[in-house]
Design an enzyme around this catalytic site. Sequence first.
Site, PDB file in Angstrom:
ATOM      1  N   GLU A 274       4.423  -0.333  -1.701  1.00  0.00           N
ATOM      2  CA  GLU A 274       4.591  -0.905  -3.040  1.00  0.00           C
ATOM      3  C   GLU A 274       6.071  -1.041  -3.394  1.00  0.00           C
ATOM      4  O   GLU A 274       6.468  -1.952  -4.130  1.00  0.00           O
ATOM      5  CB  GLU A 274       3.901  -0.016  -4.074  1.00  0.00           C
ATOM      6  CG  GLU A 274       2.410   0.140  -3.856  1.00  0.00           C
ATOM      7  CD  GLU A 274       1.590  -0.426  -4.986  1.00  0.00           C
ATOM      8  OE1 GLU A 274       2.076  -1.338  -5.680  1.00  0.00           O
ATOM      9  OE2 GLU A 274       0.460   0.055  -5.171  1.00  0.00           O
TER      10      GLU A 274
ATOM     11  N   HIS B   8      -0.738  11.333  -2.296  1.00  0.00           N
ATOM     12  CA  HIS B   8      -1.893  10.919  -3.094  1.00  0.00           C
ATOM     13  C   HIS B   8      -2.802  12.114  -3.404  1.00  0.00           C
ATOM     14  O   HIS B   8      -4.029  11.981  -3.443  1.00  0.00           O
ATOM     15  CB  HIS B   8      -2.665   9.798  -2.385  1.00  0.00           C
ATOM     16  CG  HIS B   8      -1.789   8.665  -1.982  1.00  0.00           C
ATOM     17  ND1 HIS B   8      -1.324   7.719  -2.867  1.00  0.00           N
ATOM     18  CD2 HIS B   8      -1.233   8.342  -0.773  1.00  0.00           C
ATOM     19  CE1 HIS B   8      -0.547   6.867  -2.242  1.00  0.00           C
ATOM     20  NE2 HIS B   8      -0.465   7.220  -0.978  1.00  0.00           N
TER      21      HIS B   8
ATOM     22  N   SER C  40       0.855  -1.191   0.000  1.00  0.00           N
ATOM     23  CA  SER C  40       0.000   0.000   0.000  1.00  0.00           C
ATOM     24  C   SER C  40       0.885   1.233   0.000  1.00  0.00           C
ATOM     25  O   SER C  40       1.751   1.375   0.867  1.00  0.00           O
ATOM     26  CB  SER C  40      -0.901   0.002   1.244  1.00  0.00           C
ATOM     27  OG  SER C  40      -1.624   1.211   1.348  1.00  0.00           O
ATOM     28  N   SER C  41       0.704   2.127  -0.991  1.00  0.00           N
ATOM     29  CA  SER C  41       1.461   3.381  -1.048  1.00  0.00           C
ATOM     30  C   SER C  41       2.965   3.099  -1.077  1.00  0.00           C
ATOM     31  O   SER C  41       3.444   2.349  -1.934  1.00  0.00           O
ATOM     32  CB  SER C  41       1.058   4.268   0.130  1.00  0.00           C
ATOM     33  OG  SER C  41       1.564   5.569  -0.003  1.00  0.00           O
ATOM     34  N   LEU C  42       3.723   3.638  -0.135  1.00  0.00           N
ATOM     35  CA  LEU C  42       5.161   3.399  -0.119  1.00  0.00           C
ATOM     36  C   LEU C  42       5.477   1.911   0.023  1.00  0.00           C
ATOM     37  O   LEU C  42       6.538   1.443  -0.410  1.00  0.00           O
ATOM     38  CB  LEU C  42       5.811   4.208   1.005  1.00  0.00           C
ATOM     39  CG  LEU C  42       7.333   4.282   1.049  1.00  0.00           C
ATOM     40  CD1 LEU C  42       7.786   5.626   1.629  1.00  0.00           C
ATOM     41  CD2 LEU C  42       7.923   3.162   1.906  1.00  0.00           C
TER      42      LEU C  42
END
Length: 323
Positions: A102, A201, A98-100
């Site tokens: 990834e 985001h 999720s987010s970072l």
Amino acid sequence: MPTIVFLFAGQGCQYFNMGAELYNTNVYFRNTLLTLDKEVRKMMGASVVEYIYDKYHHREQVFDDIRFSNPAIFMIQYALARYLQEEMHIRPDGVLGSSLGETVAAAVSGIVRPVDMLYALIEQARIIEQQCCRGGMITILGDPAMYEDTPLLRDNAALIAVSYKGHFTVSASQGALIAIQAYLDSKEVAYSILPVKYPFHNLLLDGARDHFLNTLRQVHFSQPAISFYSGVQAKQLHSVDASYFWDAVREPIRFTEAIRQLEANGPRFYVDCSPSGGCINLLTKVLSPSSISTRHTIMNPFGQELKNLKLLIQQRQALSLYS
């Protein structure tokens, strides 16, 4: 049998002394962190490990310096994933971030070398500090419909994640966040401010896009050796490029949708590699009562990592999940 999926979290999961019990007792975990930290010292002239475990930093203090939080979130989760794979022989069939998170999933899956991703994250932090306005993210415990129904939210914040029916997250500039907090307080709506100083985001990051992509021009991206599930596109991807990692920090988070896609294809054995245990907390709310998937967390702000690792071994043995 359930397939093993490692989960990785992003900004907001970090805190001082995260993973301390593992760092102090587990040679493999500690050496992985120190190896990464050696590279970090070359890149930024400072030690992330020393910053995380500085005796003057207490767990309750806010860990929101992006120069250190960016690499720290990556390093802690990557070190745990490598320990699980190499020392405990728990090898994932898939990864999802999720987010970072990834970026960690990409490194664990073999898409990118961890050192290259660390360099990108350190440069990302520098660029965001120089190019972007201050702001943050706030998680609201309420119906996501509140976002569209509330002009203050709709006009001043970006809806960046809908985790489940009673839980959503927005990002906004610093001034807008103050106004949103005051509004939520007046309505007695519960919320949580994430420990970040920038509106991830959100279109407010767009000034950093070209500079960030430039840092990834020389990075080689391979096809994943472990199935890579996207928290941006909510599906399995067989290749990614530099722009994907911009999307991971700029586009809305679709982690919950990705979990539902995973669930649609059979039972899973989820292992939360985040320092906060937040991925498993989300699964508890998202998974159907009829799901036969299992889930396990290792780290959280209260420690007990060694105890949780023993429970993980027991769960794996009970399900005959041997590599």
